[in-house]
Design an enzyme around this catalytic site. Structure first.
Site, PDB file in Angstrom:
ATOM      1  N   ASP A 165      -0.379   2.440  -4.974  1.00 16.81           N
ATOM      2  CA  ASP A 165      -0.186   3.848  -4.645  1.00 16.81           C
ATOM      3  C   ASP A 165       0.548   4.079  -3.339  1.00 16.81           C
ATOM      4  O   ASP A 165       1.461   4.890  -3.261  1.00 16.81           O
ATOM      5  CB  ASP A 165      -1.539   4.554  -4.589  1.00 16.81           C
ATOM      6  CG  ASP A 165      -1.413   6.004  -4.167  1.00 16.81           C
ATOM      7  OD1 ASP A 165      -0.812   6.782  -4.920  1.00 16.81           O
ATOM      8  OD2 ASP A 165      -1.882   6.341  -3.074  1.00 16.81           O
ATOM      9  N   ASP A 168      -1.856   0.758   0.808  1.00 18.32           N
ATOM     10  CA  ASP A 168      -2.944  -0.133   0.429  1.00 18.32           C
ATOM     11  C   ASP A 168      -2.587  -0.809  -0.896  1.00 18.32           C
ATOM     12  O   ASP A 168      -1.471  -0.697  -1.374  1.00 18.32           O
ATOM     13  CB  ASP A 168      -4.257   0.646   0.318  1.00 18.32           C
ATOM     14  CG  ASP A 168      -4.109   1.874  -0.581  1.00 18.32           C
ATOM     15  OD1 ASP A 168      -3.266   1.839  -1.502  1.00 18.32           O
ATOM     16  OD2 ASP A 168      -4.823   2.869  -0.363  1.00 18.32           O
ATOM     17  N   TYR A 325      -8.169  11.057  -4.174  1.00 15.14           N
ATOM     18  CA  TYR A 325      -7.399  11.883  -5.098  1.00 15.14           C
ATOM     19  C   TYR A 325      -8.345  12.765  -5.907  1.00 15.14           C
ATOM     20  O   TYR A 325      -8.486  12.627  -7.118  1.00 15.14           O
ATOM     21  CB  TYR A 325      -6.524  11.004  -6.008  1.00 15.14           C
ATOM     22  CG  TYR A 325      -5.311  10.470  -5.280  1.00 15.14           C
ATOM     23  CD1 TYR A 325      -4.233  11.299  -4.995  1.00 15.14           C
ATOM     24  CD2 TYR A 325      -5.256   9.157  -4.841  1.00 15.14           C
ATOM     25  CE1 TYR A 325      -3.123  10.827  -4.310  1.00 15.14           C
ATOM     26  CE2 TYR A 325      -4.149   8.670  -4.156  1.00 15.14           C
ATOM     27  CZ  TYR A 325      -3.090   9.515  -3.897  1.00 15.14           C
ATOM     28  OH  TYR A 325      -1.991   9.049  -3.215  1.00 15.14           O
ATOM     29  N   GLU A 572       2.300   6.572   6.491  1.00 14.73           N
ATOM     30  CA  GLU A 572       2.039   6.004   5.162  1.00 14.73           C
ATOM     31  C   GLU A 572       2.855   6.725   4.093  1.00 14.73           C
ATOM     32  O   GLU A 572       2.833   7.949   4.005  1.00 14.73           O
ATOM     33  CB  GLU A 572       0.562   6.083   4.817  1.00 14.73           C
ATOM     34  CG  GLU A 572       0.233   5.337   3.526  1.00 14.73           C
ATOM     35  CD  GLU A 572      -1.259   5.236   3.256  1.00 14.73           C
ATOM     36  OE1 GLU A 572      -1.665   4.298   2.547  1.00 14.73           O
ATOM     37  OE2 GLU A 572      -2.015   6.101   3.749  1.00 14.73           O
TER      38      GLU A 572
END
Length: 608
Positions: A165, A168, A325, A572
């Site tokens: 995703d 990570d 999420y 990120e």
């Protein structure tokens, strides 16, 4: 992805008749007619009906002199006085100024959307999980996650493949499916552009890498499904055991448990997965067998979503998902998934569902809250309504569908109007970025998605010969939404107070300390342990590998950006965010020509 998308509140878009307070009046802004007046065009009756707000009736001709309006006779005198005034007072200083040394202002930078698009696509290569193809093109990546999903029982492949995703090593299927839908949508609309820049086959390969994986997450050979695998890996907040967040390891070196999350209800997850497979089936229509396989999978997923006994959000009670999420509802996915299935199959039952008034009611689609006009992996409403507006613009409609399509068309225009700075619906940074998530971290994914919607809507109207839209009673030419989309993408690419491109590898100044395990850990044939990799996480040195094309989270609400690997809010990247960036760049690049493919999306759609 280390934080949930929990931003709420409401900046309502009020009707003009309801507006009484100062705050409300600011939303009914007087637009600059002269600056926004479109070129004269002749519209047929159908096109006029698409202009959803009344145009002003003709009035007696007056000459507008700033704050003074007068007749033509009076105007001629004013013009004569102004001419004499200019000769006596203005021209001498102008002549003097021209004789003095000049310091030319620098022209605004030109942004290469084609180059940025090509780089943005490479991010998906860097995020691949599973056994990588030889032509993957990212030398510091290798095979990984080969034991994912062992024992799931659906196929020998388990859950090998798909995409990581973010920074990570977790695979979140909800935003992954949304990313595939967005990539497919951009290819359907702008195939000629992808072909012109040599990225058509590459992008199809990226989509198939995702849809092949989605097909592994449920029993696609069964007549009816009763569960879906929704995540591989992940972490609980505050965890101190080896997992995808506690450890800092390259995907190739993972040696900790990677739990698989399964759900027996989840209309939001299933609806988005159905949308992803249905949209991709249109992309792959030239491969009949694969396209039909995708459609069959999409229909089973949507049936699962509509099962009354399974109507609970997929993340409910699961702390592996809720923090990261969390889904706010599922009726938007009902509309979104049904629309894509209708375009993929031509089955009128899906069109009936997509235009079902109850779906609009339960999803709050027609309420005038600003956050509902922001497209994200969680909120599909503005995109679903735009897709249905596309039908109304290009095809003839009939009772009982026309009324709901008209309502969605009107709401789409309200959404578009809310994006303009003059409307005062959203706050903006001083540097020119719209605050679609109300000033909270990681704003660029929302900015990219919204730029895509605005640019795409311009192309829809251009393709139908409609010169603009109404915001309140003011007619707006298409130059304004196009300018909005361009300005926001330019902000991402470097036209911002930091003078930094937030897309890695684009331009000369971009983030060098991206929050990403694979990019920050040397591929030096040394296997770093779970905690042994912390030294790379905490290092002040730039990443040994640039993760080309990654759009990072972005600046704060004051336009400030901290290039710090440990501050994921700034540095990120995410799969869903990059999909929106790809779509926006595809819409704006002029490579391959301007405009959309009007007809391919309707190939399976019969006449109503």
């Amino acid at each position: 992805m280390l934080s949930a998308n929990h931003w709420g509140g409401s900046f309502e878009i009020y009707n003009e008749a309801e507006s009484t307070t100062d705050d409300e009046k600011s939303r009914n802004i007087e637009w600059d007619k002269a600056a926004l007046q479109p070129k004269h065009r002749h519209l047929d009756e159908t096109q006029k009906s698409w202009l959803l707000y009344p145009q002003e009736t003709k009035k007696k001709k007056y000459v507008d002199l700033g704050c003074v309006s007068c007749s033509h006779n009076a105007a001629s005198k004013w013009i004569l006085y102004a001419f004499v005034f200019q000769l006596l007072l203005i021209e001498p200083p102008n002549i003097l100024a021209k004789t003095l040394p000049q310091h030319e202002s620098k022209p605004p930078p030109a942004y290469n959307y084609t180059l940025a698009l090509q780089k943005a696509l490479l991010f998906f290569n860097a995020q691949k999980s599973g056994k990588l193809p030889k032509n993957n093109g990212i030398p510091w990546r290798g095979d990984s996650g080969l034991q994912d999903g062992n024992g799931t029982g659906f196929s020998k492949a388990g859950l090998v493949g798909g995409y990581y995703d973010a920074g990570d090593n977790a695979k979140f299927h909800f935003p992954m499916a949304f990313a595939m839908t967005m990539l497919s949508w951009s290819v359907i609309e702008y195939r000629q552009k992808y072909e012109a820049i040599g990225e058509y086959q590459h992008t199809r390969d990226l989509i198939r890498w995702g849809t092949d994986y989605v097909l592994l997450t449920f029993n696609s050979s069964a007549s009816k499904i009763d569960k879906i695998y929704c995540q591989v890996g992940g972490s609980r907040i505050g965890s101190r055991v080896p997992d995808d967040h506690y450890c800092w390891q390259r995907p190739e070196d993972m040696d900790y448990p990677r739990p698989v999350q399964v759900v027996h209800s989840g209309p939001d997850l299933a609806g988005e997965m159905a949308a992803a497979l249905a949209a991709a089936s249109i992309v792959f229509r030239d491969n009949k067998a694969y396209s039909e396989k995708l459609v069959k999978g999409a229909t089973k997923l949507y049936a699962f979503a509509r099962d009354f006994a399974r109507r609970r959000v997929y993340c409910s009670g699961n702390d592996y998902i809720e923090t990261f999420y969390n889904s706010s509802g599922y009726y938007d996915e009902y509309i979104w998934g049904a629309t894509w299935l209708y375009y993929a199959t031509g089955n009128i039952s899906y069109f009936k569902l997509a235009t079902e008034p109850g779906f609009a009611k339960h999803s709050n689609a027609l309420l005038r809250f600003s956050y509902l006009s922001v497209l994200s992996w969680d909120n599909k409403l503005p995109a679903a309504m735009l897709l249905l507006t596309r039908y109304r613009l290009f095809l003839k409609t009939a009772y009982p569908y026309e009324e709901m399509l008209r309502v969605y068309h009107k709401k789409t225009e309200l959404n578009m109007c809310s994006y303009f700075q003059q409307s005062n619906v959203f706050h903006w940074t001083k540097g020119g970025m719209i605050k679609l998530n109300q000033g909270r971290p990681q704003p660029l994914q929302f900015v990219a998605n919204t730029a895509f919607l605005a640019s795409l809507y311009v192309d829809y109207l251009n393709a139908t010969g409609v010169p603009g839209l109404f915001c309140g009673r003011q007619f707006i030419s298409l130059a304004l939404p196009r300018s909005f989309a361009t300005s926001q993408v330019n902000y991402i690419l470097g036209d911002n107070p930091m003078k930094m491109s937030y897309v890695v590898g684009y331009g000369t100044k971009f983030p060098r300390h991206v929050h990403h395990r694979g990019a920050s850990t040397p591929a030096d044939k040394t296997r770093y342990s779970c905690t042994g990799g912390w030294k790379w996480r905490d290092s002040s040195k730039p990443n040994p590998h640039n993760i080309t094309g990654a759009m990072v989270g972005g600046p704060d609400k004051f336009d400030q950006f901290l290039d710090d690997r440990t501050n994921y809010n700034f540095t990120e990247p995410t799969l869903a965010g990059n999909a929106g960036l790809v779509a926006a760049l595809a819409s704006l690049t002029s490579s391959g020509g301007i405009g959309i493919d009007k007809n391919s999306i309707f190939a399976a759609v019969p006449s109503l």
